[in-house]
Every structure is written in structure tokens, then in C-alpha cells.
Design a protein around this motif. Sequence first.
Motif, PDB file in Angstrom:
ATOM      1  N   PHE A 269       0.804  -1.218   0.000  1.00  0.00           N
ATOM      2  CA  PHE A 269       0.000   0.000   0.000  1.00  0.00           C
ATOM      3  C   PHE A 269       0.841   1.274   0.000  1.00  0.00           C
ATOM      4  O   PHE A 269       0.690   2.131  -0.873  1.00  0.00           O
ATOM      5  N   TRP A 270       1.715   1.429   1.008  1.00  0.00           N
ATOM      6  CA  TRP A 270       2.389   2.719   1.181  1.00  0.00           C
ATOM      7  C   TRP A 270       3.377   3.048   0.073  1.00  0.00           C
ATOM      8  O   TRP A 270       3.389   4.197  -0.409  1.00  0.00           O
TER       9      TRP A 270
ATOM     10  N   THR B 294      -6.744   6.997  -0.053  1.00  0.00           N
ATOM     11  CA  THR B 294      -6.263   7.383   1.275  1.00  0.00           C
ATOM     12  C   THR B 294      -7.364   7.558   2.325  1.00  0.00           C
ATOM     13  O   THR B 294      -7.137   7.287   3.511  1.00  0.00           O
ATOM     14  N   LEU B 295      -8.544   8.033   1.921  1.00  0.00           N
ATOM     15  CA  LEU B 295      -9.588   8.303   2.918  1.00  0.00           C
ATOM     16  C   LEU B 295     -10.004   7.065   3.716  1.00  0.00           C
ATOM     17  O   LEU B 295     -10.265   7.175   4.921  1.00  0.00           O
ATOM     18  N   PRO B 296     -10.102   5.881   3.093  1.00  0.00           N
ATOM     19  CA  PRO B 296     -10.465   4.716   3.911  1.00  0.00           C
ATOM     20  C   PRO B 296      -9.480   4.437   5.037  1.00  0.00           C
ATOM     21  O   PRO B 296      -9.866   3.856   6.055  1.00  0.00           O
ATOM     22  N   THR B 297      -8.232   4.863   4.892  1.00  0.00           N
ATOM     23  CA  THR B 297      -7.257   4.635   5.959  1.00  0.00           C
ATOM     24  C   THR B 297      -7.565   5.473   7.192  1.00  0.00           C
ATOM     25  O   THR B 297      -7.051   5.192   8.280  1.00  0.00           O
TER      26      THR B 297
ATOM     27  N   VAL C 154     -10.405   1.987  -3.210  1.00  0.00           N
ATOM     28  CA  VAL C 154     -11.166   1.954  -1.958  1.00  0.00           C
ATOM     29  C   VAL C 154     -10.907   0.659  -1.197  1.00  0.00           C
ATOM     30  O   VAL C 154     -10.731   0.654   0.031  1.00  0.00           O
ATOM     31  N   LEU C 155     -10.855  -0.447  -1.921  1.00  0.00           N
ATOM     32  CA  LEU C 155     -10.654  -1.734  -1.265  1.00  0.00           C
ATOM     33  C   LEU C 155      -9.253  -1.831  -0.654  1.00  0.00           C
ATOM     34  O   LEU C 155      -9.089  -2.325   0.476  1.00  0.00           O
ATOM     35  N   ALA C 156      -8.234  -1.360  -1.375  1.00  0.00           N
ATOM     36  CA  ALA C 156      -6.876  -1.377  -0.827  1.00  0.00           C
ATOM     37  C   ALA C 156      -6.783  -0.504   0.418  1.00  0.00           C
ATOM     38  O   ALA C 156      -6.175  -0.889   1.427  1.00  0.00           O
ATOM     39  N   GLY C 157      -7.391   0.695   0.370  1.00  0.00           N
ATOM     40  CA  GLY C 157      -7.381   1.566   1.542  1.00  0.00           C
ATOM     41  C   GLY C 157      -8.140   0.970   2.715  1.00  0.00           C
ATOM     42  O   GLY C 157      -7.742   1.121   3.873  1.00  0.00           O
ATOM     43  N   THR C 158      -9.225   0.270   2.422  1.00  0.00           N
ATOM     44  CA  THR C 158      -9.985  -0.407   3.475  1.00  0.00           C
ATOM     45  C   THR C 158      -9.139  -1.496   4.130  1.00  0.00           C
ATOM     46  O   THR C 158      -9.132  -1.635   5.361  1.00  0.00           O
TER      47      THR C 158
END
Length: 493
Positions: free
Chosen positions: A280-281, A310-313, A366-370
Motif C-alpha cells: 500500500f504505502w 487514502t480516505l479509507p485509511t 477503496v478496497l486497498a485503503g480499506t
Amino acid sequence: MLFSPAQKDAFTLAAVCIAALMFGLEISSVPAILPTLEAELQSNFSDLQWIMNAYTIACTMVLMAIGTLADRYGRKRVFMISLVLFGITSLSCGLAPDNDVLIASRFLQGMAAGAMLICQVAVLSHRFQSAAARGKAFSAWGIVFGIGLGFGPIIGAGIVAVSSWEWVFLVHAPIAVLALLLVIAGVEESKDPQRRRLDVLGITSLSLAVLGLSWFLTQGAVTGFGTREALFSLLAAVLSFAVFVGSQRRGSDAMFDFSVLRIRRFSGALIGAAAMNFSFWPFMIYLPLYFQNSLGYSSVGTGLALLAYTLPTLVVPPFGERLALRFRAERVIPVGLFTIGLGFLLMKWGSSVEQASWLTMLAGCVLAGTGLGLTNTPVTNTTTGSVPSERSGMASGIDISARMISLAVNIALMGFILVQGTLSSLRGSVTGLVDEEQLRVLAQTISAGSVNGVGQGAALAHGFGWVMLYGAMAAWLLMAASLWVFRTASARR
């Protein structure tokens, strides 16, 4: 002027949160301006990698050393020095006339940032003694840190849109001054009465190992992995790491106590911490390049598109923490890593369709951030909570170091994979007698953002597809490793 204890609490928390905000912004806002740097400073792909990686490598180099120095000479004093240096080096970055000065300034800025990060934890721990107060303080700190990381791309893009790239760095100078004033007003000095000795050999050897491996991956992709310089950097990395392991096993003041790795819950969580930085990062560095160079979005459009990543994080972590309390972190961490991997596969699919856009990338982002949000808090709580309280500082240090080292290495590795994927596509599409070296130079140029024609755009998209596939496979392989370690721990109960 004297301040009440409540006012000092507020000043201390504000100073630490501002420092955390700056630390996060300097990781996530800079990727959004990389295409601008490529155009204005004539940066090549290697330059762009080093502009990002110099910061993370330098952070890694000072983490454990600063912890010892702060314990010995005073956390407030070292925190103040780090803020001053961060402000000065941010000015140096913003005033840099070329890539070399910017990279050197980013390295120095990263050292100051690493010092700030360690001091933030120490200052909060000393100021807020009760469990309830400490929990609230660290919660606020974590939220602000997440805001810096989550909103960094749109903030960086917005600054470039209304002003220039220099202000992405220059803005930190007055903010650092504000934080410094709050530290002077609110933070009380504290030291470790045991005054541990500085582990010079351990710090030096670990730093050289990370630097050597990052140099090998970044420069080797440009000059060739078989060159004398590349092989020397790899050899230096291997030997330095061997020296580090040996020094930690024998030294009485070692930074790392490798015996904590025998605690299976700790090791399983540590694998989860590394997995986030295998996927991710580091991809946050390259995703802005994809949106701008492959999809053709503006800097502001790129920043807005990145919010899905980023927002889901920021939103999901409380939910992940509740899941960990109910179902145990040993289950939630692998699920989070699986979700990250699935998000990367969806992003790869979204980038491969004929009319790729932010909409085709949305579900994967979105799924990755989740998945990151599900993983991050349980990992942190498990690494510190699975060891005896007197060793929680050691566990936290190992956790942070594992994250920063894996991040630095994977920034370089993803860059290499991007160039190789682009090169693979070019081999199949470029006609005529073009030798391998010319194709490699062309692949590096395209990867840096100089795309001419549909064919080169398709080659770049192909390269990003390789990076997304790597992110998925890395997350899933480390998920399997983490799951195996956790199950071994459960079987031993």
C-alpha cells in the motif's frame, strides 16, 4: 508567564500533533508534485525515486539513535532541535535549484523528521501518565497523523495549483516555528535515568545495509545490476546487515532484542507491518504518476482521485480495532492483508480496460485503503501488547524500523518493476533495429512521465500493471506468512 497543567497538556498535544501532521504531509504530499518536478527540474526517473526515498532512508537511519540520544540528553531538547532542523531543511528543499540539492535536502529533512517522530512518542508518553489520558492523547495523535497521510496528495496538488511546487516544502518552516513555540510553552524536560549507551555499530551497520540495498535497486536499474558499482553496493548491504545482526546478538546495549521474535504474536504482527509497506504505502508514491502520466489528469484531479485510496485509511481503523477485539488480531490482520491484495488486483484490472479512468480504478483504490485501515491499528496494538511492558519500547522501535526499512526498499523495488514492465511492453511494440540499451533508456524516460504517443502510453500502463500485480502478490504472500505464524502461536497455547 506560567501555564496551568491543563494548558501545558493542551500545548504539548498540539505541538506533537503539528509535528505528526508535518511528518505525514512530507510523505504523502510530495508524490503529487513529482510530475511537476519532472517538468521543471528535468528530473529523470532515478531522480524522482531518490527525491522520495532519501526521506525514508534518512528516517530509518536515525530512528533508534535518536531514541537513545533523547533518553540521554532530554526529550524536550532533542524535540526542539529536530523541529528547528526540520524547518531549516524544508526551506532548503523549497529553495533547491536542481535535483542534486533537492535530494540532499530531502535526506537531511528525513533525518530531522525521524527525530521528530521518535520524540513525539516519548513526549506524549511522559506527559500523559494515566492510561485514560494517554489513550486519548495517542488517539488524537494518530488521527492527525492519518490526516497528514490521507489528505497529503490533495494538499500538495492544491499548493501546486495555486502557487508552485516550492511551497509544498516552504510551508513547513512557519509551521515548525509554531510547533517550537508550543514545545517551549508546554513540554517538560524528561530523561532516562539509566542513560543507555549509544549503539554506534548497530546504527551504522543497519543504516549502511538499507542504503546499500536501496542504491542497488535504484541505480542498478539504470546502470545495470552487473556493474561494479551495483555489485559493490549489494555486497556492502549484505556485509553491513551481517555486522548488524552480529552486533545485536552480542551487545549489551543493543537496539534490537531479537529474542522478541520468538513471541509468535509479535512476529506475526511484524510481518503484517512489513506487508503494508510491500504494497500500500510505497504504491502511494507511484499512483499519482499513473493518474497524471498515464491517464492525463491535472495535479488537482490527481489529488482528488487519490482520496479514494487514502480516505479509507482514516475511516476504517476504528472498525478494524473493534473487529480485533471481537475476533482477535490474529484473524483481522490476515483479512486486512488479503483485502489489500484484492484491491491491487482490482486496480490492475481497472488500469487494463480500454477506457481506463479514475472510475475504473475506484473500487480497487477503496478496497486497498480499506484493507490498510483494517490492518494498521491491530498490527500496532499487537506488536506492543504481545511483549512484556518493560520491553514495549523495544517492540515499538522494531515495529517502526521494520515499516520504514520495508518502505524504503519497496519504493526502489516498485520503481524497478515499473521500468521493467514498461520495457517488456516496448520490446513487443517497437519496430526497427533498436538495441536493448536504447529501449531501457526509453522505458526510464516514459516511466518518468515523458510519454509521446499512444504506444508509449500503453507501455507505461503495462508497467503500472506489473507494479499493481507485485503489490497484490506481496500482500498475499506475507498474509500467508503472517497467518502461518499466528496459527503456530495458537497451536502452542
